[in-house]
Enzyme design. Structure first.
Site, PDB file in Angstrom:
ATOM      1  N   GLU A 103       1.278  -1.187   0.120  1.00 46.91           N
ATOM      2  CA  GLU A 103       0.163   0.156   0.404  1.00 46.91           C
ATOM      3  C   GLU A 103       0.804   1.736   0.236  1.00 46.91           C
ATOM      4  O   GLU A 103       0.624   2.054  -0.946  1.00 46.91           O
ATOM      5  CB  GLU A 103      -0.917   0.112   1.489  1.00 46.91           C
ATOM      6  CG  GLU A 103      -1.934  -1.251   1.108  1.00 46.91           C
ATOM      7  CD  GLU A 103      -1.308  -2.408   1.608  1.00 46.91           C
ATOM      8  OE1 GLU A 103      -0.328  -2.776   2.011  1.00 46.91           O
ATOM      9  OE2 GLU A 103      -2.525  -3.507   1.686  1.00 46.91           O
TER      10      GLU A 103
ATOM     11  N   PHE B  72      -5.840   0.398   5.391  1.00 41.10           N
ATOM     12  CA  PHE B  72      -4.955   0.000   4.590  1.00 41.10           C
ATOM     13  C   PHE B  72      -4.541   1.684   4.281  1.00 41.10           C
ATOM     14  O   PHE B  72      -3.076   1.867   4.252  1.00 41.10           O
ATOM     15  CB  PHE B  72      -4.539  -1.083   3.453  1.00 41.10           C
ATOM     16  CG  PHE B  72      -5.008  -2.674   3.870  1.00 41.10           C
ATOM     17  CD1 PHE B  72      -4.367  -2.824   5.819  1.00 41.10           C
ATOM     18  CD2 PHE B  72      -5.257  -3.143   3.351  1.00 41.10           C
ATOM     19  CE1 PHE B  72      -4.543  -4.420   6.212  1.00 41.10           C
ATOM     20  CE2 PHE B  72      -6.456  -4.065   4.270  1.00 41.10           C
ATOM     21  CZ  PHE B  72      -5.770  -4.918   5.826  1.00 41.10           C
TER      22      PHE B  72
END
Lengths: 262, 316
Positions: free
Chosen positions: B59, B84
């Site tokens: 991410e 995330f």
């Protein structure tokens, strides 16, 4: 510059100086009078704390007056402690929090590929910075997406704030790591101008991303700063500044006269 | 309420709107972190594979790559789960998206408790707070499919970075069609004179239910759908507070940092009133079916009614 500011990062700036000099005054296809020229090559300083060498290169290239450099880190000056793309002309991305520049570069490289732009991206990282996991996320992505237009350069000066990288958290073997991630890789002496230029030229010709691991000396050119972790983020006092500048001037003159004789 | 339309998840609207943007604009790119089937960016990926970039489970790298695209003239849509997108990649969003004020749209799915069985690791109850803290960042929590569709379409032309939160569960329709614009982001869905209920996301439907229940007690509740949490529509919020003099907020998020705080900030500065906040009370979530969780954590119309009663009883 750093002495006048009273704070900053001389050590890593000096270890990167030869690489940044080669880029701005030999390799990069850029137009200081047209900073957003779409076809330009891009230089990304992922190790943003070495802003002084970026600012010096930008100023000497003509992006802004050399006189600005003395005002580094001052409240009314555009030259921030770490590079800010909206404050300083010629800065491609804001950086400072380590480990992000290579990922941004992968995005830029893919965008330039979509737009069929001819420019090449050169991203300078530190070896200490390479302890950040995101560097390796980006390394994986660059190889996966086969970014031909991306060169990663590691200024491997072997030191970080708390000491030798080999003691704090060993990042070597960097070249083998990049190779394992699918990059074409070369190791060079980061203070040998011929090797630097040759490697930068080579990196533009390979398929997929290219990594140049440049072995350097932190604090290069200033006897009392060389290989001293303590000079990572400390400004020299007035006397130290004079000594440092005298040493650098002497080396510059020797280089110039050496050239004259050759 | 558009009862005749079968409930659909807001994340589905993201996929469809992104596809439409892709058709309209060649400079739209999308990124995902191995969740394209959940965030629904797969809809775009199927049509425009050359402009879709899956980064795998990375991410941080995704947010910075999105920044790289945005610097280079693209409008970049980056999606993953809310937990995330905002937590894992906070520093990347902060330094490379928010500070440089780049046109990256973080469209995060699976916000809140209704992620359900996956439990607290995947239930984002702090994402809105994290994103609201960042200068330049706009924060949007649409209430249904059509409003999400409109928000995503409208995001294309909106300068700077944006966070749009979508959800996993099927959500009843509030808007018959996608509105042309979110406007200033605070819609008065039901007029009232005794108390204002400000809600966002899936709580808006429940706020309307609460207003209906309050009516039976002769309490006239105004319901405001606050879809743009930052910058919040100060004028509409203040006008409603001035009219009713009392407020309840309702969100599928911590009561710290989210809609409750945003409304309280407006109230404190422009029209101090007694308030109650329906939301997650500074705790993490847990596994369970979405409806069970909403019940257990008091994210219900009944709790709004109860809190409204307490607030009104507390006096001015």
């Amino acid at each position: 510059m750093v002495a006048e500011a009273g704070s900053g990062h001389p050590g890593g700036s000096l270890s990167s100086t030869d690489i940044v000099t080669a880029l701005f005054f030999h390799t990069l296809n850029h137009r200081p009078d047209e900073p957003k020229w779409p076809d330009r090559d891009r230089f990304i300083l992922s190790k943003g704390h070495c802003a002084p060498i970026l600012y010096a290169a930008l100023a000497r290239s003509g992006y802004f007056p050399v006189e600005d450099l003395i005002n580094l880190r001052r409240i009314d000056c555009h030259l921030q402690g770490h590079p800010d793309m909206h404050k300083t002309v010629g800065v491609e991305i804001s950086s400072g929090s380590l480990g992000q520049g290579l990922s941004v570069s992968v995005g830029m490289a893919l965008a330039m590929r979509l737009d069929k732009l001819p420019g090449h991206i050169f991203t300078l990282m530190g070896d200490g910075e390479s302890q950040e996991g995101e560097i390796w996320e980006a390394a994986m992505a660059a190889a996966h997406y086969k970014t031909d237009n991306l060169t990663g350069i590691v200024d491997a000066n072997g030191l970080q704030i708390d000491g030798f990288t080999s003691d704090v958290m060993n990042v070597e073997p960097l070249a083998a790591k990049y190779e394992a991630f699918g990059w074409s890789t070369r190791q060079i002496d980061g203070h040998d101008m011929e090797q630097i230029i040759e490697a930068l030229d080579w990196s533009k010709s390979v398929d997929g991303p290219a990594a140049i691991i440049a072995k350097t000396v932190k604090g290069k050119g200033v006897s009392f700063m060389e290989n001293q972790a303590g000079w990572h983020g400390k400004a020299p006092a007035s006397e130290q500044k004079e000594l440092a500048l005298a040493e650098l001037k002497e080396q510059a003159e020797a280089l110039i006269s050496g050239q004259g004789e050759a | 309420m558009a009862d005749e339309l079968k409930p659909r998840a807001t994340r589905e609207a993201y996929g469809e709107a992104l596809l439409e943007l892709g058709k309209r604009h060649g400079n739209v790119v999308a990124l995902d972190a191995d969740l394209s089937g959940s965030t629904m960016s797969k809809v775009f990926a199927a049509e425009f594979p050359e402009r879709f970039f899956n980064v795998g489970v990375a991410e941080a790298n995704m947010m910075n790559m999105a920044a790289g695209f945005a610097i280079s003239g693209k409008i970049a849509y980056a999606s993953t789960f809310a937990v995330f997108a905002t937590g894992r990649a906070f520093d990347q969003v902060r330094q490379s998206i928010a500070q440089p004020n780049l046109p990256v749209r973080i469209v995060a799915s699976h916000g809140g408790l209704t992620v359900g069985e996956d439990g607290c690791t995947h239930q984002s109850v702090e994402d809105i707070g994290l994103m609201r803290l960042l200068p330049n960042m706009k924060v949007i929590v649409p209430a249904d499919f059509n409003q999400t569709y409109a928000a995503v379409l409208e995001s294309y032309d909106t300068p700077g970075p944006m966070y749009i939160r979508t959800g996993r569960p099927l959500t009843p329709f509030l808007y018959q069609e996608p509105p042309a614009s979110l406007g200033k982001g605070a819609d008065v869905l039901r007029e009232g004179s005794d108390i204002s209920i400000f809600a966002c996301g899936i709580m808006v439907v429940k706020a309307l239910e609460a207003a209906e229940q309050l009516k039976k007690r002769d309490i006239s509740a105004e319901v405001v759908n606050v879809s743009i949490l930052k910058p919040i529509d100060v004028d509409t919020v203040t006008a409603s507070l001035e009219k009713t003099g009392y407020a309840v907020t309702a969100e599928e998020h911590s009561i710290i940092g989210g809609l409750g705080d945003a409304v309280a900030e407006v109230a404190a500065e422009y029209c101090p009133v007694r308030m109650g906040r329906v939301g997650i009370k500074d705790v993490f979530g847990k596994s369970g079916k979405p409806d069970q969780l909403l019940e257990e954590f008091n994210l219900t119309a009944a709790h709004m009614v109860e809190l409204a009663g307490k607030v009104l009883a507390s006096g001015k």
